[in-house]
Design a protein around this motif. Structure first.
Motif, short mmCIF file in Angstrom:
data_model
loop_
_atom_site.label_atom_id
_atom_site.label_comp_id
_atom_site.label_asym_id
_atom_site.label_seq_id
_atom_site.Cartn_x
_atom_site.Cartn_y
_atom_site.Cartn_z
N THR A 171 -3.50 -10.46 6.55
CA THR A 171 -3.67 -10.60 7.99
C THR A 171 -4.99 -11.25 8.38
OG1 THR A 171 -4.66 -8.39 8.19
CG2 THR A 171 -2.27 -8.54 8.40
N SER A 175 -3.20 -13.80 14.04
CA SER A 175 -3.45 -13.22 15.35
C SER A 175 -2.81 -11.84 15.42
CB SER A 175 -2.86 -14.13 16.45
OG SER A 175 -1.45 -14.12 16.36
N ASP A 176 -3.06 -11.12 16.50
CA ASP A 176 -2.47 -9.79 16.66
C ASP A 176 -0.95 -9.87 16.69
OD1 ASP A 176 -4.90 -8.54 16.68
OD2 ASP A 176 -5.10 -8.56 18.86
N SER A 177 -0.41 -10.87 17.40
CA SER A 177 1.05 -10.99 17.49
C SER A 177 1.63 -11.37 16.13
CB SER A 177 1.44 -12.03 18.55
OG SER A 177 0.92 -13.31 18.21
N THR A 179 0.26 -10.63 13.22
CA THR A 179 0.13 -9.43 12.39
C THR A 179 1.28 -8.47 12.67
OG1 THR A 179 -2.28 -9.61 12.27
CG2 THR A 179 -1.33 -7.44 11.88
N LYS A 180 1.63 -8.32 13.93
CA LYS A 180 2.75 -7.47 14.30
C LYS A 180 4.05 -7.98 13.67
CE LYS A 180 5.02 -5.42 18.36
NZ LYS A 180 5.03 -5.38 19.85
N GLU A 205 -4.89 -1.01 9.33
CA GLU A 205 -3.65 -1.52 8.75
C GLU A 205 -3.15 -0.60 7.64
OE1 GLU A 205 -4.76 -6.25 9.32
OE2 GLU A 205 -4.27 -5.47 7.34
N LEU A 289 -9.77 -14.78 20.01
CA LEU A 289 -8.66 -14.44 19.15
C LEU A 289 -8.31 -15.62 18.26
CD1 LEU A 289 -6.43 -12.63 21.81
CD2 LEU A 289 -7.91 -11.57 20.09
N GLU A 499 -1.84 -7.18 27.04
CA GLU A 499 -2.20 -7.53 25.66
C GLU A 499 -3.54 -6.91 25.29
OE1 GLU A 499 -2.88 -11.50 22.84
OE2 GLU A 499 -1.92 -11.69 24.81
N ARG A 503 -4.32 -4.20 22.17
CA ARG A 503 -5.33 -4.45 21.13
C ARG A 503 -6.36 -3.33 21.12
NH1 ARG A 503 -7.11 -5.53 16.31
NH2 ARG A 503 -9.00 -6.77 16.22
N GLN A 506 -5.12 -0.43 19.23
CA GLN A 506 -5.22 -0.66 17.79
C GLN A 506 -6.63 -0.35 17.30
OE1 GLN A 506 -4.00 -4.61 16.77
NE2 GLN A 506 -2.00 -4.42 17.74
#
Length: 513
Positions: A171, A175-177, A179-180, A205, A289, A499, A503, A506
């Protein structure tokens, strides 16, 4: 049920033993985290499992039968695939996306057989759909972003009919998306009964996706536990062999003298112009990001892009049309992709550390090797670079030690400005603190420092001032006292409250917010 085991594995490089009687196992449908600080032996162990290295002693067993791999192709035939951290080492940059995605088909097919591009493209589309990613199949890999390259590797690994997949810091460029999306892919692979070895320094993670974890230190296994049975603090303490005290932000009194100023520097990749002032001894953080344009801007400031603008170093205007111009002007740059553009992996620690200042070691045209070696030894001690000698090749060092070399090579030059692009990517919590202390010491020497990162907690620890980038533009400026995760994330997502909230949750679960 598939089971991959190693028993009493040992491995040495020269006189240095990097693995010492290691036992490890991963079961079908399990995500098993392999943890440890840089240099603990994780990378060596997985390189043995993936066929890059051969073991000295011990056994590898697959479903109870002993196996041995001379190369990665043999490991793949036995159902073991690997997604490496340094993506450019596993992809062919001058081939297209579809060619890289179906590379295994090319290697396993007849050299005289016809290539069905229709079938290749259909398969490539299916692979990308598996990781929920759309990429132009005809685009050269060299034109892909770092995150696109990572997803290509993950898609290719998932297609290799693998029983086990090794993920090494997967990862880091995502990006966060993205990674998801990766976690959704991993959940799907679990359901298919694929076992996964997951290496990451991001504890949130590990807590989220790992079923079990093995912690290594100094080449040995020190603990094996169910992930839910250990807190993040306990994991870090076992990794380090001690309790870590995080580096905290220390307020610096800054003067008025400007060490670095750029005016209207055009960044071709983002289409934006960038202006900035950095005072002597100031650390300015550029927060954004993945995909915000940070790396593209950093490269432009170092003259690596064909661009226009104005550069002033200590008030004196400089003409910068190339990285060489930037170096001569007093700018040093630690890039995000260290193996691609930050270090020479097949050269020694000594060679890498002395390269930018090679003229100082050869004033009369002859290289003063004793002086070069003594300088390397001093820097290794100062930076905490763990290597058996200055002659050790960088490819035999851990990621954290490679990063210290990538930074340390600039310290032999009298640079006034230091640009850091994601300098803690892929390194452990202890090495991060070492990097922060080094940056603080550069600030004390009145250097101007620009720190580009998507790890916002790092900026709260190190930056005097934080500029938030969104879509290539600076849209917010905060002092360290004003800044918070909430404010940075709100700006970094373009004001997207939903968003930003996701984050922040998280970060809270990882203990960072």
């Amino acid at each position: 049920m598939s089971l991959l085991e190693v028993r009493k594995i040992s491995k040495s490089f020269g006189q240095v033993q990097v693995l010492k009687d290691v036992d490890f196992s991963v079961k079908a449908g399990e995500v098993h985290a392999l943890l440890g600080v840089n240099g603990a032996g994780k990378s060596t162990l997985v390189k043995i499992l993936s066929g890059d290295y051969t073991k000295d002693t011990g056994k590898i067993q697959l479903n109870g039968e002993e196996v041995s791999f001379k190369n990665p192709a043999e490991a793949k035939k036995n159902g073991i695939a690997m997604v490496v951290q340094e993506v450019d080492t596993a992809l062919i940059s001058n081939l297209s996306v579809v060619e890289n995605l179906t590379l295994d088909d090319t290697l396993s097919g007849s050299p005289f057989g016809a290539v069905s591009w229709k079938k290749r493209k259909r398969k490539a589309v299916e692979l990308l759909q598996r990781v929920n990613k759309k990429i132009d199949l005809n685009k050269l890999v060299s034109q892909c972003s770092l995150s696109e390259k990572q997803m290509i590797l993950i898609a290719r690994a998932s297609a290799a009919n693998a029983s086990f997949i090794i993920f090494d810091e997967p990862t880091a460029p995502l990006s966060d998306s993205e990674t998801k999306q990766l976690f959704e892919v991993i959940a799907g692979l679990k359901n298919e009964g694929i076992g996964m070895i997951y290496i990451s320094h991001r504890m949130n993670e590990i807590k989220k996706i790992a079923d079990r974890l093995t912690i290594m230190r100094d080449g040995k296994v020190v603990d094996v536990q169910k992930t839910e049975d250990l807190s993040v603090e306990e994991i870090i303490s076992k990794m380090l062999g001690k309790t870590l005290k995080s580096a905290d932000y220390t307020h610096r009194e800054l003067g008025s003298k400007i060490a670095f100023e750029v005016k209207d520097v055009k960044v071709p990749e983002t289409g934006s112009s960038f202006s900035l002032k950095v005072k002597e001894g100031e650390v300015v953080g550029i927060a954004g990001l993945v995909g915000a344009g940070k790396s593209e801007t950093a490269n432009a400031l170092f003259g690596a892009s064909r661009t226009k603008g104005s550069w002033l170093i200590n008030g004196i205007e400089k003409r910068i049309h190339s990285p060489l111009d930037a170096i001569h002007a007093g700018i040093s740059f630690v890039p995000e992709e260290r193996r691609k553009s930050g270090i020479l992996i097949d050269f020694s620690v000594k060679d890498n550390l002395s390269l930018p200042a090679i003229k100082s070691f050869s004033p009369y045209g002859w290289l003063q090797q004793n002086k070069e070696r003594d300088s390397a030894l001093a820097q290794m001690k100062e930076l905490g670079i763990s290597a058996s000698s200055p002659l050790t090749l960088l490819k035999h060092l851990s990621g954290g030690n490679q990063q210290k070399v990538s930074i340390g090579k600039w310290l032999n030059r009298e640079s006034s400005v230091f640009l850091f692009d994601e300098p803690t990517k892929g390194i452990d919590v202890g090495a991060k603190n070492d990097v922060f202390r080094l940056i603080a010491s550069l600030a004390e020497e009145k250097k101007g420092i620009v720190y580009f990162t998507s790890e916002f907690d790092e900026l709260l620890q190190i930056a005097d001032r934080i500029l938030v980038m969104y879509d290539g533009e600076i849209i917010e400026e905060l002092t360290n006292a004003e800044a918070s995760h909430e404010k940075i994330m709100q700006a970094a997502t373009g004001g997207n409250t939903v968003e930003a909230t996701d984050r922040i949750e998280q970060l809270s679960s990882s203990g960072k917010a």
